[in-house]
Design a protein around this motif. Structure first.
Motif, PDB file in Angstrom:
ATOM      1  N   LYS A 216       0.813  -1.230   0.000  1.00 31.77           N
ATOM      2  CA  LYS A 216       0.000   0.000   0.000  1.00 31.77           C
ATOM      3  C   LYS A 216       0.839   1.269   0.000  1.00 31.77           C
ATOM      4  O   LYS A 216       0.314   2.342   0.314  1.00 31.77           O
ATOM      5  N   ASP A 217       2.148   1.137  -0.265  1.00 27.40           N
ATOM      6  CA  ASP A 217       3.049   2.301  -0.291  1.00 27.40           C
ATOM      7  C   ASP A 217       2.950   3.139   0.983  1.00 27.40           C
ATOM      8  O   ASP A 217       2.820   4.368   0.913  1.00 27.40           O
ATOM      9  N   LEU A 218       3.021   2.479   2.130  1.00 32.92           N
ATOM     10  CA  LEU A 218       2.896   3.215   3.398  1.00 32.92           C
ATOM     11  C   LEU A 218       4.243   3.780   3.872  1.00 32.92           C
ATOM     12  O   LEU A 218       4.287   4.530   4.843  1.00 32.92           O
ATOM     13  N   GLY A 219       5.329   3.392   3.195  1.00 34.71           N
ATOM     14  CA  GLY A 219       6.655   3.897   3.581  1.00 34.71           C
ATOM     15  C   GLY A 219       7.260   3.104   4.728  1.00 34.71           C
ATOM     16  O   GLY A 219       6.591   2.273   5.355  1.00 34.71           O
ATOM     17  N   ASN A 220       8.553   3.344   4.989  1.00 33.89           N
ATOM     18  CA  ASN A 220       9.280   2.688   6.090  1.00 33.89           C
ATOM     19  C   ASN A 220       9.135   1.164   6.111  1.00 33.89           C
ATOM     20  O   ASN A 220       8.967   0.567   7.171  1.00 33.89           O
ATOM     21  N   VAL A 221       9.208   0.550   4.940  1.00 30.99           N
ATOM     22  CA  VAL A 221       9.069  -0.909   4.863  1.00 30.99           C
ATOM     23  C   VAL A 221      10.253  -1.576   5.564  1.00 30.99           C
ATOM     24  O   VAL A 221      10.073  -2.429   6.446  1.00 30.99           O
ATOM     25  N   GLU A 222      11.460  -1.151   5.170  1.00 29.11           N
ATOM     26  CA  GLU A 222      12.675  -1.748   5.749  1.00 29.11           C
ATOM     27  C   GLU A 222      12.679  -1.596   7.273  1.00 29.11           C
ATOM     28  O   GLU A 222      12.981  -2.539   8.011  1.00 29.11           O
ATOM     29  N   GLU A 223      12.313  -0.412   7.730  1.00 28.20           N
ATOM     30  CA  GLU A 223      12.317  -0.133   9.178  1.00 28.20           C
ATOM     31  C   GLU A 223      11.331  -1.042   9.909  1.00 28.20           C
ATOM     32  O   GLU A 223      11.634  -1.552  10.989  1.00 28.20           O
ATOM     33  N   ALA A 224      10.148  -1.242   9.320  1.00 30.71           N
ATOM     34  CA  ALA A 224       9.127  -2.078   9.970  1.00 30.71           C
ATOM     35  C   ALA A 224       9.603  -3.530  10.078  1.00 30.71           C
ATOM     36  O   ALA A 224       9.455  -4.168  11.127  1.00 30.71           O
ATOM     37  N   TYR A 225      10.182  -4.047   8.996  1.00 31.08           N
ATOM     38  CA  TYR A 225      10.684  -5.436   9.021  1.00 31.08           C
ATOM     39  C   TYR A 225      11.778  -5.567  10.089  1.00 31.08           C
ATOM     40  O   TYR A 225      11.820  -6.544  10.845  1.00 31.08           O
ATOM     41  N   LYS A 226      12.669  -4.569  10.147  1.00 34.51           N
ATOM     42  CA  LYS A 226      13.767  -4.614  11.125  1.00 34.51           C
ATOM     43  C   LYS A 226      13.253  -4.527  12.556  1.00 34.51           C
ATOM     44  O   LYS A 226      13.792  -5.154  13.464  1.00 34.51           O
ATOM     45  N   GLU A 227      12.196  -3.742  12.727  1.00 27.92           N
ATOM     46  CA  GLU A 227      11.577  -3.612  14.056  1.00 27.92           C
ATOM     47  C   GLU A 227      10.996  -4.962  14.511  1.00 27.92           C
ATOM     48  O   GLU A 227      11.120  -5.338  15.672  1.00 27.92           O
ATOM     49  N   VAL A 228      10.367  -5.687  13.580  1.00 26.49           N
ATOM     50  CA  VAL A 228       9.821  -7.009  13.916  1.00 26.49           C
ATOM     51  C   VAL A 228      10.961  -7.920  14.379  1.00 26.49           C
ATOM     52  O   VAL A 228      10.870  -8.570  15.428  1.00 26.49           O
ATOM     53  N   LEU A 229      12.046  -7.949  13.612  1.00 22.78           N
ATOM     54  CA  LEU A 229      13.181  -8.803  13.991  1.00 22.78           C
ATOM     55  C   LEU A 229      13.730  -8.403  15.356  1.00 22.78           C
ATOM     56  O   LEU A 229      14.006  -9.265  16.204  1.00 22.78           O
ATOM     57  N   GLN A 230      13.853  -7.106  15.575  1.00 23.81           N
ATOM     58  CA  GLN A 230      14.386  -6.615  16.851  1.00 23.81           C
ATOM     59  C   GLN A 230      13.507  -7.073  18.020  1.00 23.81           C
ATOM     60  O   GLN A 230      14.009  -7.519  19.039  1.00 23.81           O
ATOM     61  N   ARG A 231      12.185  -7.009  17.820  1.00 19.64           N
ATOM     62  CA  ARG A 231      11.281  -7.432  18.900  1.00 19.64           C
ATOM     63  C   ARG A 231      11.389  -8.935  19.158  1.00 19.64           C
ATOM     64  O   ARG A 231      11.249  -9.384  20.295  1.00 19.64           O
ATOM     65  N   LEU A 232      11.627  -9.697  18.091  1.00 23.19           N
ATOM     66  CA  LEU A 232      11.749 -11.160  18.246  1.00 23.19           C
ATOM     67  C   LEU A 232      13.018 -11.528  19.009  1.00 23.19           C
ATOM     68  O   LEU A 232      13.062 -12.558  19.684  1.00 23.19           O
ATOM     69  N   ASN A 233      14.016 -10.710  18.871  1.00 24.34           N
ATOM     70  CA  ASN A 233      15.309 -11.012  19.499  1.00 24.34           C
ATOM     71  C   ASN A 233      15.361 -10.669  20.975  1.00 24.34           C
ATOM     72  O   ASN A 233      16.313 -10.983  21.662  1.00 24.34           O
ATOM     73  N   ILE A 234      14.301  -9.976  21.466  1.00 25.75           N
ATOM     74  CA  ILE A 234      14.340  -9.569  22.880  1.00 25.75           C
ATOM     75  C   ILE A 234      13.827 -10.709  23.750  1.00 25.75           C
ATOM     76  O   ILE A 234      12.838 -11.338  23.434  1.00 25.75           O
TER      77      ILE A 234
END
Ligand code: 5GP
Length: 234
Positions: A216-234
Motif C-alpha cells: 500500500k506504499d505506506l513507507g518505512n518498509v525496511e524499518e518495519a521489518y527490522k523492528e519485527v526482527l528486533q522485537r523477536l530477538n528480545i
C-alpha cells in the motif's frame, strides 16, 4: 554441505540442490512483489531479515512439536532445509478480517473473528492463487484427505502458538499464509513465516508492521521489518 545448481527461483527466494539428495539450500532475496507480481520492487535487507525471522520461528515451532523443513541457519541469506515436494495448496488463517476477505465477503475491516478462519488456495500464479475448498483439493489431486487433516491440525496449532508468541512481542497476528511439503511420507511445514507472509499490527497503535507497507506504499518498509526482527530477538 556443498551448494549445487539452482533448482527453482521464486519471487522472494531461490532454492538450490546440495550434494545430499534430501537437503536443499534456500536463499532469501530482497525482491518484493505484490498483487501476483504486478507490483515489483526491492526492500533493502528484506532477505536478511526474513531469513532470520523465519529461522527463529521455525526453530520454536519445531521445538513445540510441529514438524518443519528447517534444519539450520547457514548465513545471513541462507538456510539448510529438508528437500520437500511442496503441496500446491496455500493455507491462510485469519484472526481478524482484513485484506482480500473484506472485499470478497463485504465485512468490516478489523473485525475480530469469533474463531480463526482457515482458507485453502490453489497455488497457481496464472490464476492468482484462487480460493478452493477441500473437495477441489482432493478432486484435483492436490492433496489427500489425510494430508489435509494434518495440514489443518498443524495450522490451528501454529496459529495458537504464534498468537501468543507475537503478543509477547507487542504484535497482533492478524493473518498469515503457510505452505506444507511432503518429505519421506510425512507432511511438514515448509516455505517461510515472516513479515512477507503474515500481517502483524502493533498491539498499542495498530500500525502495520508487514508487507502491507509495501503493498500500500505506506513507507518505512525496511524499518518495519527490522523492528519485527528486533522485537523477536528480545
Ligand atoms: P490476503 O488474502 O488478505 O491478501 O492475504 C492473507 C494473508 O496471507 C496475508 O498475511 C498475506 O500476507 C498472506 N498471503 C496470501 N497469499 C500470499 C502470497 O501469495 N504470498 C505471500 N507472501 N503472502 C500471501
Amino acid at each position: 554441505m556443498e551448494k549445487l545448481e539452482m533448482l527453482y527461483e521464486g519471487k522472494a527466494k531461490k532454492v538450490y540442490k546440495t550434494d545430499k539428495d534430501d537437503r536443499y539450500i534456500v536463499e532469501y532475496k530482497d525482491d518484493a512483489t505484490a498483487f501476483n507480481g504486478l507490483k515489483k520492487g526491492s526492500v533493502h535487507d528484506k532477505g536478511v531479515v526474513n531469513n532470520k525471522v523465519s529461522s527463529i520461528i521455525f526453530a520454536i515451532l519445531e521445538e513445540k512439536g510441529i514438524p518443519t523443513h528447517f534444519i539450520s541457519y547457514l548465513n545471513e541469506r541462507e538456510q539448510l532445509v529438508k528437500a520437500v515436494e511442496i503441496v500446491p495448496v496455500e493455507v491462510i488463517i485469519r484472526n481478524l478480517a482484513t485484506g482480500s476477505i473484506i472485499k470478497r465477503l463485504g465485512i468490516e475491516d478489523g473485525l475480530v473473528f469469533k474463531e480463526p478462519v482457515l482458507e485453502f488456495c490453489y497455488k497457481n500464479d496464472d490464476f492468482n492463487d484462487p480460493i478452493i475448498n477441500e473437495y477441489h483439493a482432493k478432486a484435483m489431486n492436490l492433496a489427500t484427505e489425510s494430508e489435509l487433516a494434518k495440514i489443518k491440525e498443524y495450522t490451528f496449532k501454529i496459529n495458537d502458538m504464534l498468537i501468543e508468541f507475537f503478543k509477547d512481542k507487542g504484535l497482533r497476528l492478524v493473518d498469515f499464509k503457510l505452505e506444507f511439503g511432503r518429505y519421506k511420507g510425512d507432511i511438514i511445514l515448509s516455505d517461510e513465516i515472516s513479515p512477507d507472509t503474515c500481517r502483524l499490527w502493533d498491539i498499542e497503535t495498530n500500525e502495520k508492521m508487514d508487507k502491507d507497507r509495501f503493498r500500500k506504499d505506506l513507507g518505512n518498509v525496511e524499518e518495519a521489518y527490522k523492528e519485527v526482527l528486533q522485537r523477536l530477538n528480545i
